[in-house]
Design a protein around this motif. Sequence first.
Motif, PDB file in Angstrom:
ATOM      1  N   LYS A 291      -9.723  -2.015   0.028  1.00 33.72           N
ATOM      2  CA  LYS A 291      -9.292  -0.648   0.313  1.00 33.72           C
ATOM      3  C   LYS A 291      -8.324  -0.143  -0.760  1.00 33.72           C
ATOM      4  CE  LYS A 291      -9.890  -0.689   5.372  1.00 33.72           C
ATOM      5  NZ  LYS A 291     -10.939   0.344   5.370  1.00 33.72           N
ATOM      6  N   LEU A 295      -8.853   3.021  -3.433  1.00 32.13           N
ATOM      7  CA  LEU A 295      -7.950   4.143  -3.149  1.00 32.13           C
ATOM      8  C   LEU A 295      -7.830   5.111  -4.316  1.00 32.13           C
ATOM      9  CD1 LEU A 295      -6.007   5.298  -0.993  1.00 32.13           C
ATOM     10  CD2 LEU A 295      -4.186   3.927  -2.054  1.00 32.13           C
ATOM     11  N   LYS A 311      -5.868   7.184   4.667  1.00 29.74           N
ATOM     12  CA  LYS A 311      -6.324   5.969   3.991  1.00 29.74           C
ATOM     13  C   LYS A 311      -5.174   4.975   3.806  1.00 29.74           C
ATOM     14  CE  LYS A 311     -10.151   7.855   1.232  1.00 29.74           C
ATOM     15  NZ  LYS A 311     -10.628   8.029  -0.167  1.00 29.74           N
TER      16      LYS A 311
END
Length: 346
Positions: A291, A295, A311
């Motif tokens: 993740k 990003l 996020k």
Amino acid sequence: MMMTPFVRIPLSAFATSIVLFAGGGAYAGPQADAVARVVTQHAVPAVLDFSAQTKALEVAAKSDCTAGALAPAYNASFDAWMGLQHLNIGPVEADARGLTIAFWPDKKGMIPKALAALIADQDAAVADASEFAHVSIAARGLFALEFMIFDDTFNAYDQGSYSCELVQAITHDLAQTADHIAQEWTREDGFAATLTTAGAANNQRYLSETEAAQALYTMLLTGLENSAEQRIGRPLGSFEKPRPKRAEAYRSGRSARNVMLSVLAAREFAAAMAPETPQKTLEILDEVVTKLQDLDDPSFASVSDPFGRLKIEIIGQRIEAATDAIANDIGVPLGISAGFNASDGD
């Protein structure tokens, strides 16, 4: 006062001696084995790497102290620190070295004030390492260097200027601190030996295998909690008032990288400490790394955008989830729980 030269112990020889002790001593057991694995596979390599990288930074600053030239060596040193910063016990804790290396969060803006004062006064401490070791910790370490290299108020200096000498003094001080940490971890009677002889009659710090294992386990959990609560929580602020400039190392664009490296260090730590492969823990930490890689927001500037904020919030939540997995994968099978940590409440 003359300092004892730091003599590096070959890691392979060091690891062998620790493993032989853990495997054949009277105090060997699952907890002692876990401690020995963390020491040899994670902690000692981290302290030696940080020492090597800060020495390279010092050498680079002597050659060319200007901001543009120094940035790569600076980033390599900060990368190495992220592999070590969670081990805030023993040599890192002594003499407030951890805070000296990384004075963050700087809630009162002390770093630019301390640097500006040194430059305005042309303070002679930069020419004497023993004197510089006593200047404000706000003017030392990685975050002082970040201002000198990446902040437009400070980074337009020339080779041979006072600011150049200041940068060289900071890098020398940092390399010395890193060497002291490495020496105190790896010498014959050093902190690695203190951890791996827990429960021995002459060990006055850790009176049982459980105490040493719990100390390391606490550092593992605390490191992840700090990333979730500080590195991510501070820039998130509130939905109404996000605080992107509270992100760690945002000037150098390292905010997301620091979280990723701290998570990777925790992954290595957990894999070494667990009696069996900590499958759930590794799965969650790998998810966090993915993740962060996806990003595309190195300084967490997107906390001001609702979608970007979401996020980053999810990343923080998954890091917190990893602490629950660690309890099941490591804490339960080793029969340990987190103890008091000196950084609690910071």
